[in-house]
Structure formats: C-alpha cells, structure tokens
Design a protein around this motif. Structure first.
Motif, PDB file in Angstrom:
ATOM      1  N   GLY A 170       1.066  -1.217  -0.068  1.00  0.00           N
ATOM      2  CA  GLY A 170      -0.059  -0.028   0.021  1.00  0.00           C
ATOM      3  C   GLY A 170       0.919   1.320  -0.023  1.00  0.00           C
ATOM      4  N   GLN A 197      -4.504   0.753   0.269  1.00  0.00           N
ATOM      5  CA  GLN A 197      -4.088  -0.543   0.675  1.00  0.00           C
ATOM      6  C   GLN A 197      -4.626  -1.456  -0.407  1.00  0.00           C
ATOM      7  OE1 GLN A 197      -6.109  -2.123   4.117  1.00  0.00           O
ATOM      8  NE2 GLN A 197      -4.995  -4.015   4.234  1.00  0.00           N
ATOM      9  N   LEU A 198      -3.616  -2.238  -0.858  1.00  0.00           N
ATOM     10  CA  LEU A 198      -3.925  -3.088  -1.876  1.00  0.00           C
ATOM     11  C   LEU A 198      -4.237  -4.582  -1.507  1.00  0.00           C
ATOM     12  CD1 LEU A 198      -0.524  -2.696  -4.106  1.00  0.00           C
ATOM     13  CD2 LEU A 198      -2.879  -1.296  -4.156  1.00  0.00           C
ATOM     14  N   THR A 199      -5.161  -5.333  -2.197  1.00  0.00           N
ATOM     15  CA  THR A 199      -5.748  -6.531  -1.772  1.00  0.00           C
ATOM     16  C   THR A 199      -4.336  -7.343  -2.170  1.00  0.00           C
ATOM     17  OG1 THR A 199      -6.555  -7.062  -4.142  1.00  0.00           O
ATOM     18  CG2 THR A 199      -7.958  -6.026  -2.427  1.00  0.00           C
ATOM     19  N   GLU A 202      -3.821  -7.767  -5.820  1.00  0.00           N
ATOM     20  CA  GLU A 202      -3.181  -6.599  -6.486  1.00  0.00           C
ATOM     21  C   GLU A 202      -1.780  -6.596  -6.102  1.00  0.00           C
ATOM     22  OE1 GLU A 202      -6.955  -3.749  -6.324  1.00  0.00           O
ATOM     23  OE2 GLU A 202      -5.723  -3.773  -4.718  1.00  0.00           O
ATOM     24  N   SER A 203      -1.514  -6.770  -4.885  1.00  0.00           N
ATOM     25  CA  SER A 203       0.019  -6.725  -4.099  1.00  0.00           C
ATOM     26  C   SER A 203       0.980  -7.631  -4.938  1.00  0.00           C
ATOM     27  CB  SER A 203      -0.082  -7.069  -2.673  1.00  0.00           C
ATOM     28  OG  SER A 203       1.252  -6.939  -2.289  1.00  0.00           O
ATOM     29  N   ILE A 243      -0.907   1.655  -9.966  1.00  0.00           N
ATOM     30  CA  ILE A 243      -2.102   0.980  -9.077  1.00  0.00           C
ATOM     31  C   ILE A 243      -3.449   1.569  -9.363  1.00  0.00           C
ATOM     32  CG2 ILE A 243      -3.194   1.638  -6.651  1.00  0.00           C
ATOM     33  CD1 ILE A 243      -0.171   1.701  -5.538  1.00  0.00           C
ATOM     34  N   LEU A 246      -4.904  -0.933 -11.718  1.00  0.00           N
ATOM     35  CA  LEU A 246      -4.968  -2.420 -10.933  1.00  0.00           C
ATOM     36  C   LEU A 246      -6.365  -2.381 -10.493  1.00  0.00           C
ATOM     37  CD1 LEU A 246      -1.880  -3.427  -8.948  1.00  0.00           C
ATOM     38  CD2 LEU A 246      -3.121  -4.407 -10.929  1.00  0.00           C
ATOM     39  N   LYS A 247      -6.884  -1.123 -10.009  1.00  0.00           N
ATOM     40  CA  LYS A 247      -8.088  -1.043  -9.188  1.00  0.00           C
ATOM     41  C   LYS A 247      -9.410  -1.365 -10.209  1.00  0.00           C
ATOM     42  CE  LYS A 247      -6.464  -0.085  -4.921  1.00  0.00           C
ATOM     43  NZ  LYS A 247      -6.874  -0.846  -4.042  1.00  0.00           N
ATOM     44  N   GLU A 252     -12.685   3.045  -5.403  1.00  0.00           N
ATOM     45  CA  GLU A 252     -11.063   2.766  -5.349  1.00  0.00           C
ATOM     46  C   GLU A 252     -10.308   3.366  -6.322  1.00  0.00           C
ATOM     47  OE1 GLU A 252      -9.969  -0.923  -4.313  1.00  0.00           O
ATOM     48  OE2 GLU A 252     -11.472  -1.195  -2.398  1.00  0.00           O
TER      49      GLU A 252
END
Length: 284
Positions: A170, A197-199, A202-203, A243, A246-247, A252
């Motif tokens: 994150g 904060q990434l899931t 996603e991370s 990021i 990615l969302k 988000e």
C-alpha cells in the motif's frame, strides 16, 4: 471562620469591631462610622486582630490563599510560556512549509515485518526506527527528507522468498502538515485522504524492484539494513499510476486517480511525460 464581634485595630481608623464578613469583604464598625475592606487582604499590614488564637488561624488562611495565588500566577506564566513556544513552533512550521524546495528523492519505501503489515494499515502510520550509534543512540530517526509532497510506500517480502519478490502492500501521502526534520517521535502519520491499501491479488502484481534500482549496482536487488530508504519522486508516480490501472472497483479507482493527480501536482510532475518503469527487475 466566624469573626463577628471580634475586636480589631486599624492603623488609620483605630479600634473597631467586626460586624459583617464573607469570603471577599469585611465590614468593621469604628467609633465614627462603618468601613468595608477586602478580605482577607486587609489583615497583616493595615488591620490586626486582638484575639491571638483567632489571629493565628487567620494567618494560616492568609498564607494558604497567598500560596494558591502564587501557584495560580505560576500556572499562568507557564501557560504564557507554552503559548509563546507553540507560536514560535507554528511560525517555524509555516516558514518551512512556505520555503520548502522539492528534493528529487523525497519518497520513502518502508520494510514492514509481519506485525507491521497489519498495524501500518490499522493505525495508518509507521515508525522510522531508532539511531543505532553515536551521541543520539536510542533516539528516533528523523525522516528529514519527508515533507508535504512525500509518500510512504509499504512493502514486504514473504517468509522464505528472495528479495527480488518484495511486493508493494500500500501507499499513503504523509499527513498534511508533516515535516520530517521537525519530527520528534519517529512516527510518520498518513494523510487524511490519500491512502491506499492493496488486496493480496493486487499486491502480487506490484513488485517493488520493477521501479527501484540502485544505479551503482543496477543488477543487484538487495536490502541489507534499515527500516526504510528514500527513492525518486518519479518512481513513486509510476507506482501510483500502475495502482490506478489495477483497481477494478470504481470508487477505489477514482480515489487512486485523485491520489496520483495530487501527488504529481505536489511534486511538479507532468503525468504525460512520465517514463516507463525501469527498475532492477526490468534490467535482468
């Protein structure tokens, strides 16, 4: 204390008798007239009680009140000093905010251990650690490069995995009025809005070494010591842009986009001129 009918002598008005009194005023009947005085201040210098036992008790009351008065004055003086100190700190803070010059490497990447992976997001702050040696040994590190344009990148390496697999958990902008060189406790708090904060999924797609490189050793991916290191503003912008892509959740994604735009504005970065990531992973 009941002083009614107690005999007294006044330096100017002579002998008299107390007829009334409360916590702040006393009235005395002298031969010619009644007079009112501030109680108990009039006793001592101007007025004396004839009854020694009562006079001793009254003296104790006067001493107690004087001690309370001095205590109150001391508190007011200390409060005044504190207000002056706070004013000086605020003026210094405003001066530093106004005169801040962008440093090209004013972003921080933080190494989260297992416990910090949770606390960093529940509390939205990280601790910069303590100084290991020298005159300031044991004192918190001051993240001197961090300013209102800075972001903190939270990263971790899963147990048993190599350093090249360090992933991004994150990111957050520092608190709106945070100035690293003024930090005393070593904590770096997050901005009230710009925090992501990434899931886990996603991370897994956000590898830190895709963006970061040590130009002296461009093919090495090592993190030897320390909880954090500074890195380039452009690299953080690249990370934030990825990021955004990615969302999948619209809310988000919109927050990530606003974060990215705010970051670019604060760091004077033209997003259309942003180069592609070229970290150590991209050079293998």
């Amino acid at each position: 204390m009941n002083l009614i009918n107690k005999k007294v002598t006044h330096k100017r008005f002579g002998m008299g008798s107390i007829v009334k009194h409360n916590d702040s005023v006393i009235e005395i009947n002298f031969a010619s007239e009644n007079k009112k005085f501030v109680y108990p201040d009039v006793f001592g210098k101007h007025l004396k009680l004839h009854d020694k036992m009562v006079a001793n008790s009254l003296e104790k009351i006067i001493q107690k009140r004087e001690a309370e008065r001095q205590e109150e004055e001391w508190k007011k003086e200390e409060e005044k000093k504190l207000q002056q100190k706070n004013l000086e700190l605020r003026l210094e803070h405003e001066k530093l905010m106004k005169n801040h010059k962008l440093h090209p490497e004013s972003q921080m990447v933080f190494w989260c251990d297992a416990e910090e992976e949770n606390s960093s997001f529940s509390e939205w702050k990280v601790f910069s650690g303590v100084i290991k040696s020298g005159n300031n040994q044991g004192k918190p590190n001051k993240p001197i490069r961090l300013h209102q344009n800075s972001a903190v990148l939270l990263t971790a390496v899963d147990a048993g995995m190599p350093e090249k697999d360090r992933r991004i958990l994150g990111v957050y902008m520092v608190n709106e009025d945070f100035i690293g060189k003024l930090s005393e406790d070593g904590y770096i708090p997050a901005h009230s809005t710009y925090r992501l904060q990434l899931t886990e999924q996603e991370s897994d797609q956000m590898h830190f070494w895709k963006y970061y490189v040590n130009e002296k050793y461009p093919n090495k991916m090592t993190w030897n010591t320390g909880k954090y290191r500074y890195f380039e503003n452009l690299w953080m912008a690249q990370i934030l842009l990825d990021i955004v892509s990615l969302k999948s959740d619209p809310t988000e994604r919109e927050l990530a986009q606003q974060f990215f735009e705010h970051f670019c504005k604060m760091n004077q970065i033209m997003d259309q001129d942003l180069p592609k990531p070229n970290g150590a992973l991209m050079r293998i």
